[in-house]
Design a protein around this motif. Structure first.
Motif, PDB file in Angstrom:
ATOM      1  N   GLU A   1       0.854  -1.189   0.000  1.00 38.98           N
ATOM      2  CA  GLU A   1       0.000   0.000   0.000  1.00 38.98           C
ATOM      3  C   GLU A   1       0.886   1.233   0.000  1.00 38.98           C
ATOM      4  OE1 GLU A   1      -3.391   0.126  -0.061  1.00 38.98           O
ATOM      5  OE2 GLU A   1      -3.467  -2.054  -0.195  1.00 38.98           O
ATOM      6  N   THR A   2       0.644   2.130  -0.928  1.00 33.81           N
ATOM      7  CA  THR A   2       1.403   3.383  -0.967  1.00 33.81           C
ATOM      8  C   THR A   2       0.419   4.527  -1.020  1.00 33.81           C
ATOM      9  OG1 THR A   2       1.536   3.343  -3.379  1.00 33.81           O
ATOM     10  CG2 THR A   2       3.382   2.376  -2.170  1.00 33.81           C
ATOM     11  N   GLU A   3       0.787   5.589  -0.395  1.00 30.98           N
ATOM     12  CA  GLU A   3      -0.063   6.768  -0.384  1.00 30.98           C
ATOM     13  C   GLU A   3       0.407   7.715  -1.481  1.00 30.98           C
ATOM     14  OE1 GLU A   3      -0.997  10.347   2.661  1.00 30.98           O
ATOM     15  OE2 GLU A   3      -1.005   8.316   3.480  1.00 30.98           O
ATOM     16  N   GLN A   4      -0.493   8.073  -2.355  1.00 29.01           N
ATOM     17  CA  GLN A   4      -0.173   8.991  -3.443  1.00 29.01           C
ATOM     18  C   GLN A   4      -0.174  10.420  -2.922  1.00 29.01           C
ATOM     19  OE1 GLN A   4       0.625   8.250  -6.641  1.00 29.01           O
ATOM     20  NE2 GLN A   4       0.586   6.096  -6.068  1.00 29.01           N
ATOM     21  N   PRO A   5       0.819  11.217  -3.322  1.00 26.55           N
ATOM     22  CA  PRO A   5       0.802  12.618  -2.890  1.00 26.55           C
ATOM     23  C   PRO A   5      -0.383  13.344  -3.530  1.00 26.55           C
ATOM     24  CG  PRO A   5       2.573  12.228  -4.467  1.00 26.55           C
ATOM     25  CD  PRO A   5       1.956  10.905  -4.154  1.00 26.55           C
ATOM     26  N   SER A   6      -0.918  14.299  -2.809  1.00 21.91           N
ATOM     27  CA  SER A   6      -2.066  15.040  -3.321  1.00 21.91           C
ATOM     28  C   SER A   6      -1.632  15.903  -4.500  1.00 21.91           C
ATOM     29  CB  SER A   6      -2.657  15.925  -2.228  1.00 21.91           C
ATOM     30  OG  SER A   6      -1.759  16.994  -1.947  1.00 21.91           O
ATOM     31  N   ILE A   7      -2.592  16.311  -5.280  1.00 23.01           N
ATOM     32  CA  ILE A   7      -2.308  17.177  -6.422  1.00 23.01           C
ATOM     33  C   ILE A   7      -1.694  18.484  -5.943  1.00 23.01           C
ATOM     34  CG2 ILE A   7      -3.380  18.525  -8.260  1.00 23.01           C
ATOM     35  CD1 ILE A   7      -5.332  16.201  -8.638  1.00 23.01           C
ATOM     36  N   GLU A   8      -2.179  18.998  -4.842  1.00 25.45           N
ATOM     37  CA  GLU A   8      -1.643  20.252  -4.301  1.00 25.45           C
ATOM     38  C   GLU A   8      -0.185  20.086  -3.877  1.00 25.45           C
ATOM     39  OE1 GLU A   8      -1.240  24.173  -3.187  1.00 25.45           O
ATOM     40  OE2 GLU A   8      -2.718  23.201  -4.462  1.00 25.45           O
ATOM     41  N   ALA A   9       0.142  18.965  -3.253  1.00 25.43           N
ATOM     42  CA  ALA A   9       1.535  18.722  -2.843  1.00 25.43           C
ATOM     43  C   ALA A   9       2.437  18.608  -4.067  1.00 25.43           C
ATOM     44  CB  ALA A   9       1.617  17.453  -1.999  1.00 25.43           C
ATOM     45  N   ARG A  10       1.953  17.942  -5.111  1.00 22.79           N
ATOM     46  CA  ARG A  10       2.739  17.834  -6.346  1.00 22.79           C
ATOM     47  C   ARG A  10       2.909  19.200  -6.992  1.00 22.79           C
ATOM     48  NH1 ARG A  10      -0.589  13.465  -9.310  1.00 22.79           N
ATOM     49  NH2 ARG A  10       0.466  14.321 -11.094  1.00 22.79           N
ATOM     50  N   ARG A  11       1.845  20.021  -6.993  1.00 20.21           N
ATOM     51  CA  ARG A  11       1.929  21.355  -7.580  1.00 20.21           C
ATOM     52  C   ARG A  11       2.959  22.199  -6.845  1.00 20.21           C
ATOM     53  NH1 ARG A  11       0.894  26.304  -6.910  1.00 20.21           N
ATOM     54  NH2 ARG A  11       0.010  26.053  -4.852  1.00 20.21           N
ATOM     55  N   GLN A  12       2.922  22.136  -5.508  1.00 16.51           N
ATOM     56  CA  GLN A  12       3.872  22.912  -4.709  1.00 16.51           C
ATOM     57  C   GLN A  12       5.318  22.461  -4.963  1.00 16.51           C
ATOM     58  OE1 GLN A  12       2.514  22.573  -0.666  1.00 16.51           O
ATOM     59  NE2 GLN A  12       0.829  24.011  -0.966  1.00 16.51           N
ATOM     60  N   ALA A  13       5.522  21.168  -5.105  1.00 10.81           N
ATOM     61  CA  ALA A  13       6.871  20.656  -5.376  1.00 10.81           C
ATOM     62  C   ALA A  13       7.373  21.136  -6.742  1.00 10.81           C
ATOM     63  CB  ALA A  13       6.876  19.132  -5.308  1.00 10.81           C
ATOM     64  N   ILE A  14       6.511  21.106  -7.726  1.00  8.23           N
ATOM     65  CA  ILE A  14       6.892  21.575  -9.061  1.00  8.23           C
ATOM     66  C   ILE A  14       7.180  23.068  -9.031  1.00  8.23           C
ATOM     67  CG2 ILE A  14       6.017  21.970 -11.405  1.00  8.23           C
ATOM     68  CD1 ILE A  14       4.510  19.268 -11.078  1.00  8.23           C
ATOM     69  N   HIS A  15       6.358  23.822  -8.325  1.00  8.94           N
ATOM     70  CA  HIS A  15       6.546  25.267  -8.211  1.00  8.94           C
ATOM     71  C   HIS A  15       7.894  25.575  -7.550  1.00  8.94           C
ATOM     72  CE1 HIS A  15       5.380  29.448  -7.956  1.00  8.94           C
ATOM     73  NE2 HIS A  15       5.709  29.453  -6.670  1.00  8.94           N
ATOM     74  N   ALA A  16       8.230  24.847  -6.501  1.00  2.18           N
ATOM     75  CA  ALA A  16       9.511  25.063  -5.809  1.00  2.18           C
ATOM     76  C   ALA A  16      10.682  24.736  -6.728  1.00  2.18           C
ATOM     77  CB  ALA A  16       9.568  24.210  -4.550  1.00  2.18           C
ATOM     78  N   GLU A  17      10.563  23.674  -7.522  1.00  4.24           N
ATOM     79  CA  GLU A  17      11.629  23.324  -8.464  1.00  4.24           C
ATOM     80  C   GLU A  17      11.798  24.406  -9.523  1.00  4.24           C
ATOM     81  OE1 GLU A  17      11.785  19.364 -10.149  1.00  4.24           O
ATOM     82  OE2 GLU A  17      10.685  18.600  -8.419  1.00  4.24           O
ATOM     83  N   LEU A  18      10.686  24.934 -10.021  1.00  2.00           N
ATOM     84  CA  LEU A  18      10.764  25.998 -11.025  1.00  2.00           C
ATOM     85  C   LEU A  18      11.412  27.257 -10.458  1.00  2.00           C
ATOM     86  CD1 LEU A  18       7.355  25.668 -12.888  1.00  2.00           C
ATOM     87  CD2 LEU A  18       9.630  25.307 -13.829  1.00  2.00           C
ATOM     88  N   GLN A  19      11.068  27.611  -9.231  1.00  2.00           N
ATOM     89  CA  GLN A  19      11.680  28.785  -8.607  1.00  2.00           C
ATOM     90  C   GLN A  19      13.182  28.590  -8.444  1.00  2.00           C
ATOM     91  OE1 GLN A  19       9.300  29.283  -5.029  1.00  2.00           O
ATOM     92  NE2 GLN A  19       8.407  31.147  -5.891  1.00  2.00           N
ATOM     93  N   ALA A  20      13.592  27.411  -8.028  1.00  8.36           N
ATOM     94  CA  ALA A  20      15.021  27.128  -7.864  1.00  8.36           C
ATOM     95  C   ALA A  20      15.731  27.191  -9.207  1.00  8.36           C
ATOM     96  CB  ALA A  20      15.211  25.757  -7.220  1.00  8.36           C
ATOM     97  N   LEU A  21      15.103  26.674 -10.248  1.00  9.72           N
ATOM     98  CA  LEU A  21      15.700  26.707 -11.581  1.00  9.72           C
ATOM     99  C   LEU A  21      15.803  28.129 -12.096  1.00  9.72           C
ATOM    100  CD1 LEU A  21      16.790  25.110 -13.964  1.00  9.72           C
ATOM    101  CD2 LEU A  21      14.456  24.918 -14.819  1.00  9.72           C
ATOM    102  N   ARG A  22      14.752  28.925 -11.892  1.00 11.62           N
ATOM    103  CA  ARG A  22      14.790  30.330 -12.315  1.00 11.62           C
ATOM    104  C   ARG A  22      15.905  31.089 -11.597  1.00 11.62           C
ATOM    105  NH1 ARG A  22       8.473  30.677 -12.098  1.00 11.62           N
ATOM    106  NH2 ARG A  22       7.989  30.200 -14.255  1.00 11.62           N
TER     107      ARG A  22
END
Length: 103
Positions: free
Chosen positions: A43-64
């Motif tokens: 059994e694995t718990e899938q991250p919520s869409i909001e958690a995935r969005r926040q992670a992607i946003h943080a990666e984009l900010q770091a890349l910028r």
């Protein structure tokens, strides 16, 4: 643990899957030799869409921050290119054999 020949497993796959879902381990054999082991998927718990969005946003900010620190943007480079192209004039476009053509 159940051990089942592959030819028999074909006809009772649904029952074997139910057994695996209930936690039993099933080993499929061919000519008496173990070939594959069927086990229950953990059994694995899938991250919520909001958690995935926040992670992607943080990666984009770091890349910028890493890429764009003090460097011109694409738009600025493109505008500079257009200004240089326009400064060369129509001769550059009309006469491809000119000594400065393509530079």
């Amino acid at each position: 643990m159940q051990t089942v020949p592959i030819h028999q497993a074909k006809s009772q796959l649904s029952e074997l899957i139910r057994a695996v879902e209930q936690g039993e381990e099933v080993v499929l054999t061919r000519h008496g030799k173990r070939v594959i082991r069927l086990i229950r998927e953990p059994e694995t718990e899938q991250p919520s869409i909001e958690a995935r969005r926040q992670a992607i946003h943080a990666e984009l900010q770091a890349l910028r921050a890493k890429v764009g620190a003090g460097k011109p943007t694409f738009e600025q480079l493109w505008d500079e290119h257009k200004r240089e192209r326009d400064a060369r004039g129509a001769a550059w476009v009309d006469d491809p054999k000119a000594p400065d053509a393509g530079r």
